[in-house]
Design an enzyme around this catalytic site. Structure first.
Site, PDB file in Angstrom:
ATOM      1  N   GLU A 165      35.160  36.806  41.362  1.00  0.00           N
ATOM      2  CA  GLU A 165      34.143  35.914  40.786  1.00  0.00           C
ATOM      3  C   GLU A 165      33.056  36.727  40.083  1.00  0.00           C
ATOM      4  OE1 GLU A 165      33.492  33.739  44.412  1.00  0.00           O
ATOM      5  OE2 GLU A 165      35.508  32.912  44.221  1.00  0.00           O
TER       6      GLU A 165
ATOM      7  N   HIS B 183      34.268  41.514  43.620  1.00  0.00           N
ATOM      8  CA  HIS B 183      34.976  40.249  43.854  1.00  0.00           C
ATOM      9  C   HIS B 183      35.368  39.650  42.502  1.00  0.00           C
ATOM     10  CE1 HIS B 183      35.786  36.129  45.016  1.00  0.00           C
ATOM     11  NE2 HIS B 183      35.932  36.571  46.253  1.00  0.00           N
TER      12      HIS B 183
HETATM   13  P1  13P Z   1      39.070  31.167  49.945  1.00  0.00           P
HETATM   14  O1  13P Z   1      39.382  31.601  51.351  1.00  0.00           O
HETATM   15  O2  13P Z   1      38.136  30.012  49.876  1.00  0.00           O
HETATM   16  O3  13P Z   1      40.323  30.984  49.137  1.00  0.00           O
HETATM   17  O4  13P Z   1      38.272  32.388  49.248  1.00  0.00           O
HETATM   18  C1  13P Z   1      38.800  33.656  49.311  1.00  0.00           C
HETATM   19  C2  13P Z   1      37.782  34.611  48.805  1.00  0.00           C
HETATM   20  O5  13P Z   1      37.471  34.633  47.621  1.00  0.00           O
HETATM   21  C3  13P Z   1      37.126  35.493  49.779  1.00  0.00           C
HETATM   22  O6  13P Z   1      36.410  36.494  49.154  1.00  0.00           O
END
Ligand code: 13P
Length: 258
Positions: A100, A98
């Protein structure tokens, strides 16, 4: 979405919901869409909520996912969790790479590749995330960035193994910002991903792999996104934390699957 693939609506709860809150949310979602069979549904709580959520899902068709794992089976890796430990809690999907994790935890394509291969070897279904930053999009580098992430992230994966593979396209600038890629923008990248998968694994295997869209997907924009030929579901952050909105996304996919 093509008829040969089944939609997957996956919730990524990120660092939200403790064990009790997770069980409560899971139970609400089960009540709404727990018996769904036209669409695959899964959600991915934090590690600490996997066990309680797993119990809530036991009589439903909803699958359990995790948000990360280590690529080694066991050993001196303080703070980490292995594929085998996840399997033990009836986890079947795992989100890998991901943005992040790439940004805040320094995960590289090499690490994503190690994790992807370890997940497949342990019979977990990896949801491998790729996506470009706003800077990269503005510099017209989107396709090159995505190609590198797909090719490096999936190096060494065989066509046979890839049946369990899911790819998620999540443009970083659309995550949690309320800005969604238009259906056309998303479809253009999904098609490139499909072509890239065909180059790696052959046309037939590539045609079976689900490519999810993620980035501010919500009930208001889901129909148009999910109607695109190469968008096979969604990886949903914010909207997966409310049972009603998550259920509504599942209903959108179910309607299109008819
Ligand atoms: P949002 O739907 O909050 O934009 O997040 C998307 C996401 O990172 C799912 O992995």
């Amino acid at each position: 979405m093509s008829n040969s693939r089944k939609y997957l609506i996956a919730g990524n709860w990120k660092m939200n919901c403790n064990a009790g809150e997770g069980a409560a949310l899971a139970s609400e979602i089960v009540a709404e869409v727990g018996q769904q069979t036209d669409v695959n549904v899964c959600f991915c709580p934090a590690f600490t909520a996997l066990e309680t959520v797993s119990k809530e899902l036991s009589d439903s068709n909803i699958a359990l996912g995790a948000q990360n794992m280590h690529f080694e089976a066991s050993g001196a890796y303080t703070g980490e969790v292995s594929a085998e430990m996840l399997r033990h809690l009836f986890v079947s999907y795992v989100i890998l790479g991901h943005s992040e994790r790439r940004e805040y935890f320094g995960e590289t394509d090499v690490v994503v590749n190690q994790k992807t291969r370890a997940a497949l070897a342990a019979n977990l279904k990896p949801i491998v995330c790729v996506g470009e930053s706003l800077e990269q999009r503005e510099a017209d580098e989107t396709i090159a960035v995505i190609k590198t992430q797909v090719e490096a992230g999936l190096a060494g994966v065989t066509a046979e193994e890839s049946e369990a593979l899911v790819v998620a396209y999540e443009p970083i600038w659309a995550i949690g910002t309320g800005k969604t890629a238009t259906p056309e923008m998303a479809e253009a990248v999904h098609l490139e991903i499909r072509n890239c998968l065909a180059g790696l694994l052959g046309e037939e295997a590539a045609g079976k792999i689900r490519i999810l869209y993620g980035g501010s997907m919500k009930p208001e924009n889901a129909d148009a996104l999910l109607a695109q030929e190469n968008i096979d579901g969604g990886l949903i952050g914010g909207a997966s934390l409310k049972a009603q909105s998550f259920a509504s996304l599942v209903h959108s996919a179910a309607k299109l699957a008819q």
